[in-house]
Write a protein that holds these residues in place. Sequence first.
Motif, PDB file in Angstrom:
ATOM      1  N   ARG A   1      -2.882  -0.917  -5.072  1.00 45.03           N
ATOM      2  CA  ARG A   1      -3.842  -1.103  -4.276  1.00 45.03           C
ATOM      3  C   ARG A   1      -3.409  -2.756  -5.005  1.00 45.03           C
ATOM      4  O   ARG A   1      -4.110  -3.283  -5.799  1.00 45.03           O
ATOM      5  N   VAL A   2      -4.392  -3.719  -3.645  1.00 40.96           N
ATOM      6  CA  VAL A   2      -4.661  -5.370  -4.384  1.00 40.96           C
ATOM      7  C   VAL A   2      -5.623  -5.574  -3.185  1.00 40.96           C
ATOM      8  O   VAL A   2      -6.033  -5.465  -1.575  1.00 40.96           O
ATOM      9  N   ASN A   3      -6.977  -5.903  -4.085  1.00 41.30           N
ATOM     10  CA  ASN A   3      -8.240  -6.725  -3.854  1.00 41.30           C
ATOM     11  C   ASN A   3      -8.187  -8.151  -4.490  1.00 41.30           C
ATOM     12  O   ASN A   3      -7.807  -8.044  -5.005  1.00 41.30           O
TER      13      ASN A   3
ATOM     14  N   VAL B   1       0.908  -1.476  -0.165  1.00 43.37           N
ATOM     15  CA  VAL B   1      -0.004   0.052   0.179  1.00 43.37           C
ATOM     16  C   VAL B   1       0.698   1.254  -0.034  1.00 43.37           C
ATOM     17  O   VAL B   1       0.449   2.683  -0.635  1.00 43.37           O
ATOM     18  N   ARG B   2       1.969   1.088   0.425  1.00 43.95           N
ATOM     19  CA  ARG B   2       3.061   2.255   0.397  1.00 43.95           C
ATOM     20  C   ARG B   2       3.496   2.810  -0.410  1.00 43.95           C
ATOM     21  O   ARG B   2       4.308   3.398  -1.138  1.00 43.95           O
TER      22      ARG B   2
ATOM     23  N   LEU C   1     -10.694   4.836  -9.792  1.00 41.80           N
ATOM     24  CA  LEU C   1     -11.967   5.652  -9.172  1.00 41.80           C
ATOM     25  C   LEU C   1     -12.066   4.288  -8.025  1.00 41.80           C
ATOM     26  O   LEU C   1     -12.588   5.623  -7.076  1.00 41.80           O
ATOM     27  N   ALA C   2     -11.578   3.609  -7.438  1.00 45.19           N
ATOM     28  CA  ALA C   2     -11.378   3.184  -6.249  1.00 45.19           C
ATOM     29  C   ALA C   2     -10.071   3.003  -5.415  1.00 45.19           C
ATOM     30  O   ALA C   2      -9.623   2.520  -5.199  1.00 45.19           O
ATOM     31  N   ALA C   3      -9.842   4.446  -5.688  1.00 42.41           N
ATOM     32  CA  ALA C   3      -7.892   4.272  -5.150  1.00 42.41           C
ATOM     33  C   ALA C   3      -7.702   4.590  -3.722  1.00 42.41           C
ATOM     34  O   ALA C   3      -6.530   4.396  -3.367  1.00 42.41           O
ATOM     35  N   SER C   4      -9.073   4.735  -2.725  1.00 40.43           N
ATOM     36  CA  SER C   4      -8.691   4.175  -1.797  1.00 40.43           C
ATOM     37  C   SER C   4      -9.661   3.044  -0.951  1.00 40.43           C
ATOM     38  O   SER C   4      -9.241   2.343  -0.019  1.00 40.43           O
TER      39      SER C   4
ATOM     40  N   ALA D   1     -13.433  -4.580 -12.376  1.00 39.79           N
ATOM     41  CA  ALA D   1     -13.140  -3.752 -12.937  1.00 39.79           C
ATOM     42  C   ALA D   1     -12.906  -2.199 -12.141  1.00 39.79           C
ATOM     43  O   ALA D   1     -12.077  -1.742 -12.179  1.00 39.79           O
ATOM     44  N   TYR D   2     -14.318  -2.585 -11.471  1.00 37.72           N
ATOM     45  CA  TYR D   2     -14.222  -1.057 -10.193  1.00 37.72           C
ATOM     46  C   TYR D   2     -13.256  -1.406  -9.326  1.00 37.72           C
ATOM     47  O   TYR D   2     -12.436  -0.350  -8.807  1.00 37.72           O
TER      48      TYR D   2
END
Length: 262
Positions: free
Chosen positions: A169-171, A164-165, A226-229, A220-221
């Motif tokens: 981003r990993v989801n 994250v730093r 747009l999902a930067a947080s 895709a989301y």
Amino acid sequence: MEVRDMEGLVAVVTGGASGIGAAIADALHARGARVAVLDRVGADSPYRILRCDVTRDDTVTTAITDVVSGLGRLDIVVNNAGIGAVGTVADNDDAEWLRVLDVNVLGAVRVSRAALPHLRKSPHAAIVNVCSIAATAGLPQRAVYSATKGAVLSLTQAMAADHVREGIRVNCVNPGTVDTPWVQRLLAAADDPVRERTALEARQPHGRLVTAQEVAHAVAYLASPLAASTTGTALAVDGGMAALRLRPPASADAQPAQPILA
């Protein structure tokens, strides 16, 4: 409404030649990404197709290098390649356990590892792992598969913390039972395919199989700037299977029952 939030970005989708992977490639392309598909087999596709076996580190490294050389950058990685397995913990030998782990878990590790140096250069870096409802709910006859997807869920959270730093981003996405070629083959092999499909549909509260396109839009989301947080998240796309506890449906001629307990 058309969303073009991925203009200028480059995405890699493993196992993208068919099924969920192909739908993911379409969804990312529709948002403006340039898409490269990594798969063991070729396919008729509008995207750049690179032959890649995620169980072989050399082919993974070569494929990622070729993507960056050909498209100039790498911003999004979707670890979708995976295989299924049927049986209880006693039904499969060590070789089968290792085979499924090698694809479903180590495959994502190899691709992510090769991609990280390039993702660190991106202002919109994202990794999305395709996990499963099997990671969060006990399903019968899915011991090997469930163990691998549980590992993918934990891996997603650990990677999110590690990177994250670095701006990566990993989801992951946890689909329910999706109407894919693999599920169709399982149904065809059942003694009563119609009854088995009805049972699969009934265990998902919304009463049907999930579509590959629904999974793709969730991916895709999570991949989108747009999902930067959003990071370290598991997004369920399962018709409520993991979270909802519905009462059994009443018969057609019965009066609706009033719940006695919450």
